[in-house]
Enzyme design. Structure first.
Site, PDB file in Angstrom:
ATOM      1  N   HIS A  17       0.839  -1.207   0.000  1.00 37.21           N
ATOM      2  CA  HIS A  17       0.000   0.000   0.000  1.00 37.21           C
ATOM      3  C   HIS A  17       0.874   1.257   0.000  1.00 37.21           C
ATOM      4  CE1 HIS A  17      -3.169  -2.583   2.234  1.00 37.21           C
ATOM      5  NE2 HIS A  17      -3.675  -2.342   1.041  1.00 37.21           N
ATOM      6  N   ARG A  90      -2.034  -6.243  -8.249  1.00 34.19           N
ATOM      7  CA  ARG A  90      -0.934  -7.180  -8.010  1.00 34.19           C
ATOM      8  C   ARG A  90      -0.809  -8.225  -9.105  1.00 34.19           C
ATOM      9  NH1 ARG A  90      -3.047  -7.400  -1.969  1.00 34.19           N
ATOM     10  NH2 ARG A  90      -4.864  -7.021  -3.259  1.00 34.19           N
TER      11      ARG A  90
HETATM   12  P1  ADP Z   1      -6.084  -5.942   0.388  1.00 39.17           P
HETATM   13  O1  ADP Z   1      -6.791  -6.458   1.603  1.00 39.17           O
HETATM   14  O2  ADP Z   1      -6.280  -6.794  -0.830  1.00 39.17           O
HETATM   15  O3  ADP Z   1      -4.641  -5.604   0.653  1.00 39.17           O
HETATM   16  P2  ADP Z   1      -7.151  -3.196   0.331  1.00 39.17           P
HETATM   17  O4  ADP Z   1      -8.586  -2.882   0.208  1.00 39.17           O
HETATM   18  O5  ADP Z   1      -6.518  -2.807   1.622  1.00 39.17           O
HETATM   19  O6  ADP Z   1      -6.921  -4.693  -0.024  1.00 39.17           O
HETATM   20  O7  ADP Z   1      -6.338  -2.540  -0.879  1.00 39.17           O
HETATM   21  C1  ADP Z   1      -6.520  -1.227  -1.327  1.00 39.17           C
HETATM   22  C2  ADP Z   1      -5.894  -1.103  -2.682  1.00 39.17           C
HETATM   23  O8  ADP Z   1      -4.507  -1.389  -2.589  1.00 39.17           O
HETATM   24  C3  ADP Z   1      -6.452  -2.070  -3.730  1.00 39.17           C
HETATM   25  O9  ADP Z   1      -6.484  -1.405  -4.972  1.00 39.17           O
HETATM   26  C4  ADP Z   1      -5.425  -3.175  -3.753  1.00 39.17           C
HETATM   27  O10 ADP Z   1      -5.388  -3.832  -5.014  1.00 39.17           O
HETATM   28  C5  ADP Z   1      -4.146  -2.365  -3.527  1.00 39.17           C
HETATM   29  N1  ADP Z   1      -3.076  -3.178  -2.985  1.00 39.17           N
HETATM   30  C6  ADP Z   1      -3.076  -3.924  -1.872  1.00 39.17           C
HETATM   31  N2  ADP Z   1      -1.883  -4.537  -1.691  1.00 39.17           N
HETATM   32  C7  ADP Z   1      -1.101  -4.159  -2.746  1.00 39.17           C
HETATM   33  C8  ADP Z   1       0.244  -4.463  -3.167  1.00 39.17           C
HETATM   34  N3  ADP Z   1       1.012  -5.296  -2.469  1.00 39.17           N
HETATM   35  N4  ADP Z   1       0.698  -3.882  -4.296  1.00 39.17           N
HETATM   36  C9  ADP Z   1      -0.096  -3.066  -5.015  1.00 39.17           C
HETATM   37  N5  ADP Z   1      -1.361  -2.752  -4.689  1.00 39.17           N
HETATM   38  C10 ADP Z   1      -1.863  -3.277  -3.568  1.00 39.17           C
END
Ligand code: ADP
Length: 158
Positions: A17, A90
């Site tokens: 994130h 991802r």
């Molecule tokens: P998650 O529980 O899948 O981590 P979130 O709702 O917290 O999901 O994620 C918010 C956004 O951040 C989403 O667009 C998700 O695809 C993206 N995201 C989560 N982890 C990653 C990562 N490791 N790399 C890139 N984007 C990410």
């Protein structure tokens, strides 16, 4: 002024994130990290805890702010007058989900543009749900989340 929102659960925020936040903040003039508070969902961390962790992690980025949203994201964006939505991807599974979500948001408000940012390779396996599971078994999450999040996870599962 290019203003964008990056919504998510951030339960908890991970290095993946943060990577998206940093990269998006260097493209847009202002980035609003939007912490979802959905009453149907069960979170490990309260919305206030998630906001305070992210706020601490982005404190050096003057163009990033963090807010809670307990309504439909499209309604929230309209109120804030934001048209750009950043989402991290991802892999193909994320993409097919994110693609559908972006179509749904566009059907609710055609002005909203979703911008997909692919993960940097070192973060592509990072997922909040697996990190929580690992932490619940007292596994080492130090390479996956910032130290303050690792500590908060340790405290939750003590
Ligand atoms: P998650 O529980 O899948 O981590 P979130 O709702 O917290 O999901 O994620 C918010 C956004 O951040 C989403 O667009 C998700 O695809 C993206 N995201 C989560 N982890 C990653 C990562 N490791 N790399 C890139 N984007 C990410």
């Amino acid at each position: 002024m290019l203003k964008a929102a990056f919504p998510g659960s951030f339960d908890p925020p991970t290095l993946g994130h943060l990577n998206i936040i940093q990269r998006a903040a260097s493209i847009f003039d202002e980035l609003l990290v939007v912490v979802a508070e959905n009453r149907q969902k069960k979170y490990l961390f309260s919305a206030d805890e998630r906001v305070s962790m992210i706020t601490e992690l982005v404190k050096d980025r003057k163009n990033v702010s963090v807010v809670i949203c307990d309504s439909l994201i499209v309604d929230f964006l309209q109120k804030q007058d934001i048209r750009l939505l950043v989402r991290g991807v991802r892999g193909v599974d994320d993409f097919s989900y994110e693609f559908e979500l972006s179509m749904m948001n566009k059907s609710l408000d055609s002005r909203i543009e979703t911008i997909f940012m692919t993960t940097d390779p070192e973060y592509f396996v990072l997922r909040s749900s697996s990190i929580k599971e690992l932490a619940s078994f007292h596994g080492n999450v130090s390479g996956m989340v910032p130290p303050l999040v690792a500590k908060a996870l340790g405290d939750k599962f003590r």
